[in-house]
Scaffold this motif. Structure first.
Motif, PDB file in Angstrom:
ATOM      1  N   ALA A 139       0.835  -1.202   0.000  1.00 21.47           N
ATOM      2  CA  ALA A 139       0.000   0.000   0.000  1.00 21.47           C
ATOM      3  C   ALA A 139       0.868   1.249   0.000  1.00 21.47           C
ATOM      4  O   ALA A 139       0.617   2.187  -0.764  1.00 21.47           O
ATOM      5  N   PHE A 140       1.892   1.284   0.846  1.00 17.96           N
ATOM      6  CA  PHE A 140       2.777   2.440   0.871  1.00 17.96           C
ATOM      7  C   PHE A 140       3.616   2.532  -0.403  1.00 17.96           C
ATOM      8  O   PHE A 140       3.922   3.622  -0.872  1.00 17.96           O
TER       9      PHE A 140
ATOM     10  N   LEU B  83       2.584   1.662  -3.409  1.00 17.18           N
ATOM     11  CA  LEU B  83       1.697   2.239  -4.425  1.00 17.18           C
ATOM     12  C   LEU B  83       1.432   3.715  -4.176  1.00 17.18           C
ATOM     13  O   LEU B  83       1.341   4.504  -5.125  1.00 17.18           O
ATOM     14  N   MET B  84       1.319   4.108  -2.906  1.00 15.87           N
ATOM     15  CA  MET B  84       1.131   5.528  -2.619  1.00 15.87           C
ATOM     16  C   MET B  84       2.358   6.328  -3.031  1.00 15.87           C
ATOM     17  O   MET B  84       2.245   7.419  -3.599  1.00 15.87           O
ATOM     18  N   GLY B  85       3.551   5.787  -2.761  1.00 18.87           N
ATOM     19  CA  GLY B  85       4.781   6.453  -3.171  1.00 18.87           C
ATOM     20  C   GLY B  85       4.893   6.544  -4.681  1.00 18.87           C
ATOM     21  O   GLY B  85       5.335   7.556  -5.226  1.00 18.87           O
ATOM     22  N   THR B  86       4.473   5.497  -5.376  1.00 19.35           N
ATOM     23  CA  THR B  86       4.500   5.504  -6.832  1.00 19.35           C
ATOM     24  C   THR B  86       3.541   6.550  -7.395  1.00 19.35           C
ATOM     25  O   THR B  86       3.880   7.263  -8.347  1.00 19.35           O
ATOM     26  N   ALA B  87       2.367   6.651  -6.794  1.00 14.02           N
ATOM     27  CA  ALA B  87       1.397   7.653  -7.254  1.00 14.02           C
ATOM     28  C   ALA B  87       1.933   9.072  -7.070  1.00 14.02           C
ATOM     29  O   ALA B  87       1.790   9.919  -7.957  1.00 14.02           O
ATOM     30  N   ILE B  88       2.572   9.316  -5.952  1.00 14.27           N
ATOM     31  CA  ILE B  88       3.173  10.637  -5.727  1.00 14.27           C
ATOM     32  C   ILE B  88       4.318  10.857  -6.710  1.00 14.27           C
ATOM     33  O   ILE B  88       4.490  11.949  -7.257  1.00 14.27           O
TER      34      ILE B  88
ATOM     35  N   GLN C  83       3.168  11.987 -10.113  1.00 10.38           N
ATOM     36  CA  GLN C  83       2.781  13.393 -10.144  1.00 10.38           C
ATOM     37  C   GLN C  83       3.994  14.317 -10.125  1.00 10.38           C
ATOM     38  O   GLN C  83       4.008  15.341 -10.801  1.00 10.38           O
TER      39      GLN C  83
ATOM     40  N   TYR D  33      10.345   8.034  -5.198  1.00 13.59           N
ATOM     41  CA  TYR D  33       9.220   8.044  -4.273  1.00 13.59           C
ATOM     42  C   TYR D  33       8.683   6.639  -4.002  1.00 13.59           C
ATOM     43  O   TYR D  33       8.172   6.367  -2.919  1.00 13.59           O
TER      44      TYR D  33
ATOM     45  N   GLY E 148       8.429   5.116  -0.329  1.00 12.89           N
ATOM     46  CA  GLY E 148       7.171   4.515   0.123  1.00 12.89           C
ATOM     47  C   GLY E 148       7.363   3.103   0.627  1.00 12.89           C
ATOM     48  O   GLY E 148       6.779   2.705   1.635  1.00 12.89           O
TER      49      GLY E 148
END
Length: 56
Positions: free
Chosen positions: A14-15, A17-22, A25, A32, A36
């Protein structure tokens, strides 16, 4: 408490994927994503340790 231990491992992806999403962007995906993943591992270790203390 056994259910929480099995679900605890899902924190790391989960972290990640959140780091990848950031990273998508901002423009530095690998940087990132790595941050994450490291944060996910640290939180996993902290919660595992906390659960061991609580179960005693």
């Amino acid at each position: 408490m056994a259910e929480k231990k099995r679900n605890l491992i899902t924190i790391m992806p989960a972290f990640l994927l959140m780091g990848t999403a950031i990273g998508i962007q901002v423009g530095a995906i690998l940087k990132y994503a790595a941050v994450g993943f490291v944060v996910g591992v640290l939180i996993y270790l902290f919660l595992s340790y906390r659960n061991k203390i609580i179960n005693k």
